[in-house]
Write a protein that holds these residues in place. Sequence first.
Motif, mmCIF file in Angstrom:
data_model
loop_
_atom_site.group_PDB
_atom_site.id
_atom_site.type_symbol
_atom_site.label_atom_id
_atom_site.label_comp_id
_atom_site.label_asym_id
_atom_site.label_seq_id
_atom_site.Cartn_x
_atom_site.Cartn_y
_atom_site.Cartn_z
ATOM 1 N N PHE A 145 62.046 88.426 3.293
ATOM 2 C CA PHE A 145 61.810 87.603 4.482
ATOM 3 C C PHE A 145 60.614 88.092 5.288
ATOM 4 O O PHE A 145 59.930 87.292 5.923
ATOM 5 N N LEU B 292 68.039 76.364 6.274
ATOM 6 C CA LEU B 292 68.109 77.548 7.129
ATOM 7 C C LEU B 292 66.929 78.481 6.878
ATOM 8 O O LEU B 292 66.471 79.165 7.778
ATOM 9 N N SER C 226 64.577 79.874 9.670
ATOM 10 C CA SER C 226 64.644 81.328 9.823
ATOM 11 C C SER C 226 63.266 81.963 9.896
ATOM 12 O O SER C 226 63.000 82.775 10.783
ATOM 13 N N LEU D 149 61.601 81.246 13.079
ATOM 14 C CA LEU D 149 62.260 82.010 14.122
ATOM 15 C C LEU D 149 61.805 83.460 14.136
ATOM 16 O O LEU D 149 61.533 84.044 15.187
ATOM 17 N N MET D 150 61.686 84.039 12.943
ATOM 18 C CA MET D 150 61.262 85.430 12.845
ATOM 19 C C MET D 150 59.870 85.598 13.433
ATOM 20 O O MET D 150 59.609 86.535 14.192
ATOM 21 N N LEU E 208 65.666 90.403 12.426
ATOM 22 C CA LEU E 208 66.608 89.299 12.215
ATOM 23 C C LEU E 208 67.329 89.359 10.877
ATOM 24 O O LEU E 208 68.533 89.182 10.810
ATOM 25 N N GLU E 209 66.562 89.579 9.792
ATOM 26 C CA GLU E 209 67.194 89.519 8.484
ATOM 27 C C GLU E 209 68.166 90.673 8.274
ATOM 28 O O GLU E 209 69.283 90.479 7.779
ATOM 29 N N GLN F 134 71.117 89.939 10.400
ATOM 30 C CA GLN F 134 71.899 88.846 9.835
ATOM 31 C C GLN F 134 72.754 89.328 8.664
ATOM 32 O O GLN F 134 73.945 89.031 8.586
ATOM 33 N N TYR G 155 74.873 85.074 16.567
ATOM 34 C CA TYR G 155 73.469 84.923 16.202
ATOM 35 C C TYR G 155 72.779 83.939 17.159
ATOM 36 O O TYR G 155 71.699 84.201 17.667
#
Lengths: 294, 338
Positions: B39, B241, B245, B248-249, B268-269, B272, B289
């Motif tokens: 990610f 998603l 995602s 968002l990151m 985040l990852e 998560q 979250y």
Amino acid sequence: VNSTALTHAVIDGILTGAVYALMATGLTLIFGVMNIINIAQGIFVILGAYLSYALSVHLGIDLFVGLLITIPTLFIVGTCVERAFIGRLKGPEKTAMSILVTYAISLIIEGTLNLVFGVNYVQLHSWYVSKSFKVFGIYLPYIYVFGFIMAVVLLGALYMMLYRTRFGASVRASLADHTAAALVGIDVRRVSTICFGIGVAVTAAGGMVYGATNAFNASTSYDLISRLLTIVVLGGLGSLGGALVAGIFMVTLEDVVSVAWSPVWSTMVFFVVLVVVLSVRPQGLFGKQSARVA
Amino acid sequence: MILKRKNWAWAVAFLALVAFPLVFQNPAVTSIAVFTLIFMAAATSWNLFSGYSGYIALGDGVFFGTGAYAMALVSTHMHMQGGYAMFALVPLGGILAMLVAVPVGLICLRVRRHTFVVITIAIFFVFQLAAINFGFTGGTAGIQIPSPSWSASFYNLPFYYVGLALVVVSTLLSAGIRRSRFGLQLLAIRDDEDRALGLGTKVAAVKLTGFVISAFTIGMAGGLYAFFLGQIYPQFAFDPLFDISIALMAFLGGLGTLLGPLLGALILESLQQWLTLQFSSGSLYLVFYGVLFLVVILLMPQGIVTFFGDVWAKRSRGVEEKKLGGVTVEEVVGTRRA
């Protein structure tokens, strides 16, 4: 493909399309007035459906009567969300930020709904959901017709409000030009909050019909929001008439393709039409040319 | 001097990442690390187009899925045995993703802002539905990918280092673009596309090039992801998603910065993955979250890097110089309002 099946698909499409148009009108109203994309519109529809579900299962309240409770509830939820989070956004990245904020809200509601109602699919029940009547040799469940009538009545009320009242004039002024509207003394902030509330409130009605005609759970909202966004962009972002026409057109087209070709490809046609239309008319069917200008 | 110190920081961070799986050998930890690296690469790659040009793409799952399916289809059709040779399919996935990005970009980049966001989403769903409905993708049953016969304690290591290589490639690409004339053109498009066009920037070509470059590393990330998981389904390879995602990151870390997406993805990852392990209920995790995400966006709307960068600048150089250095967001908003 016989003509009865096609007629059936067209009638089905028009009847359900009106309900989609109602939900899409809420989304386009929010976009037009506030210049934000409300990703949470899909989950609000599901929230509305679950509220109707809770009222009918636990309190035995009729689905349509229940709307008298769910519509105001979602209106209040919408105004609170706007005041608490969305109204705080500013700056050049406002639209992009709005996508993320409404997405976060959508995740929170999705998780909460899962915790409260579980992840199993449910559907709303009533006598008009299971009973149908025959017209032109086609059997139609009553809910389709009732849902259509409700959508038309609510859309009519919304249009009356927008085009026949003083508040509606302020909304349309804010749609046309924020700064100018503020300059002539319109409280754009208040108009935004109320519009967000109205945009969310219509999902209560749409959600009820959706929940009665489809099995749903919280994750169904992804399917819904992608359809609603497609309808709104096809009609032209911020165009109320566009949302109406595109909503009915898209759903009808989907139903017809599903009968004439295959249900497997019907959803895809939905998105392909959008891509093709936008390639020719970037501002959507009824959008203003200014949609292209950054 | 400052530049030198910065380079040192990058080198230390890189060495820390190299050493990480040798220090923490628990497979549960290294597995989280592999996903995190994938990610980090994808978010950096997303940022090098969307962050620099301001075109917020929410359909990059198309490239991720293309890379994943390239890995799955080629490896199964060639009856590969799941050894190191499989990693050769990672760049192939990247190249195929670039080829896909050309027509997709030609369609999407005709429109701007909100319409661009929505059309990328629509195209994403076209691809997802195609993966579900076409026969050669295996439909909803998905595809089993040959998996390596490495021992459990060693298994994650090759994936980790290939993932790290992807992070390095995407970071170098992003840094190179940022410093080049091409990067300036992308930034000019973000600030004012019409003026950039008026000044002679070939905006259409610049946008398409940026879009296609960003597809390359995202496609590679998709290929590695598929190989690591060992099987793919349309819903995993083309996951909405994923689209949101990576955006968002980048936003969390700082849109349009080099460090931001790396930091955002790292936080985040890993969070998560960790939360998924902690909460057996996926729903509670969604709420957690979402709340976290909301708080961060509202407290630090410009992202962590920019936020702390501002704090740092204020402390070390005083407010004066910061004002000379550039216009702050508040000032821009102020003038636009007035």
